[in-house]
Design a protein around this motif. Structure first.
Motif, mmCIF file in Angstrom:
data_model
loop_
_atom_site.group_PDB
_atom_site.id
_atom_site.type_symbol
_atom_site.label_atom_id
_atom_site.label_comp_id
_atom_site.label_asym_id
_atom_site.label_seq_id
_atom_site.Cartn_x
_atom_site.Cartn_y
_atom_site.Cartn_z
ATOM 1 N N VAL A 144 0.635 -0.979 -0.138
ATOM 2 C CA VAL A 144 -0.083 0.087 -0.008
ATOM 3 C C VAL A 144 0.782 1.353 0.012
ATOM 4 N N LEU A 164 -5.312 -6.803 0.528
ATOM 5 C CA LEU A 164 -6.726 -6.207 0.678
ATOM 6 C C LEU A 164 -7.722 -6.969 0.278
ATOM 7 N N THR A 170 -5.704 5.241 2.589
ATOM 8 C CA THR A 170 -4.417 5.670 3.063
ATOM 9 C C THR A 170 -3.802 6.457 1.880
ATOM 10 N N GLU A 220 -3.203 7.187 7.193
ATOM 11 C CA GLU A 220 -4.781 6.756 7.209
ATOM 12 C C GLU A 220 -5.729 7.780 7.625
ATOM 13 N N THR A 262 -8.584 1.476 1.237
ATOM 14 C CA THR A 262 -8.026 0.167 1.853
ATOM 15 C C THR A 262 -9.051 -0.788 2.194
#
Ligand code: SF4
Length: 329
Positions: A12, A56, A179, A184, A213
């Motif tokens: 990520v 995810l 994010t 976040e 996410t």
């Protein structure tokens, strides 16, 4: 279609860094909307960042008793997940009302939220369109607008959001987890999609450097009294002219809480919490449902071909509330 480069991202953090450093890049997962947009030259990314390897793809319990849908869980896996079917059947029903089995097998949670309008003019690059090219005009307002919005429109755009899943997520008061370079953050579902206003080219409040996410479902799933009613020109594989996600908490015949979200009528899933509150403490009668339906469409505006949606929405709201109230569990 323009040529583009293609890379895969494994984390990520890396994905966020890559998208933040290239404003001509786009994430791709299931690709069920983006590929169409690219083929029609509506989207012209110079680079695609494949995010399908990101971790995810799980559905998990949250600490507060809810359920977390990973951004890469397919719509089919969400709809047929045992916990979703049991605790959030409204969501299952809404997902299965949309698209086709093949598309649901590819489409993801995150992609569903980010899909773009199906306005015919938006996809036709031979016509002007404020959403595709800001400042060029909106031919739908005085053109053929059967599928267009009746609520929350602007002089710039009258497009609708096409998702069924999002209508249920709005009614369930889901939370979008994202994010970006600054870490976040969470976005309440009602604040995720935008109305067109003066910036119809911007569909959501997701920032350019952010990635979705997960979507969190709160504890309350309204599994006893709910319905998703979708009215469309064909009985399958068609977008909603009007849809209604209705969820009730009942105590006998008394309504303790009501949630209503409409699809096919606005640039975002449409909720009117003041109208919902009118049902609190009331009995589940047609008269009470009609009063709420009238309140929801009070400010609706038709543009000719879509004016029928105002009456259709009213009837759909009453019918959906009746269905939800009369469910036998
Ligand atoms: Fe473009 Fe919106 Fe008008 Fe459709 S309704 S032509 S998307 S500006």
């Amino acid at each position: 279609m323009k040529s583009f480069s293609y890379t895969k991202s494994d984390s990520v953090v890396l994905a966020v860094n890559e998208i933040a450093g290239d404003n001509a890049a786009k994430f791709i997962a299931g690709g069920t909307n983006l590929i169409d947009l690219m083929k029609e030259n509506v989207a012209r990314p110079r680079r695609l960042i494949d995010i399908t390897r990101l971790p995810l793809d799980k559905i998990e319990d949250t600490e507060d008793g809810g359920l977390r849908l990973g951004a890469l869980v397919t719509n089919a896996d969400t709809a047929y997940n045992e916990q979703v079917e049991k605790r959030y059947p409204l969501l299952s029903k809404a997902i299965l009302a949309g698209a086709s089995p093949q598309l649901r097998n590819m489409a993801t949670t995150g992609g569903n939220l980010l899909q773009r309008t199906r306005c015919y003019y938006f996809y036709d690059t031979a016509t002007p369109c404020n959403k595709r090219e800001p400042g060029t005009g909106c031919p739908a307002i005085n053109g053929y607008n059967r599928i267009h919005a009746i609520l929350g429109t602007s002089e710039q755009c009258i497009a609708t959001h096409p998702s069924d899943m999002c209508v249920a997520l709005a009614a369930l008061e889901a939370i979008v987890r994202v994010t970006g370079n600054n870490g976040e953050r969470i976005i309440p579902f009602a604040e995720f999609h935008r109305l067109p206003g003066d910036t119809p080219q911007i569909d959501t409040n997701l920032q350019a450097d952010e990635i979705i996410t997960a979507v969190d479902l709160p504890t309350k799933g309204f599994a006893k009294n709910y319905t998703y009613l979708k009215l469309r020109d064909r009985t399958s594989y068609a977008f909603a002219l009007v849809s209604v996600a209705a969820a009730l908490e009942m105590d006998g015949d008394e309504i303790k809480e009501a949630r209503l979200a409409l699809g096919g009528v606005a640039h975002k899933p449409w909720r009117n919490t003041e109208a919902e509150a009118m049902l609190k403490g009331k009995s589940a009668t047609r008269e009470n449902f009609q009063t709420v339906a009238e309140a929801i469409v009070r400010d609706a505006k038709g543009f000719g071909h879509n004016t029928f949606k105002i009456e259709l929405a009213k009837r759909a709201i009453v019918h959906a509330l009746k269905q939800a109230a009369e469910m036998e569990q």
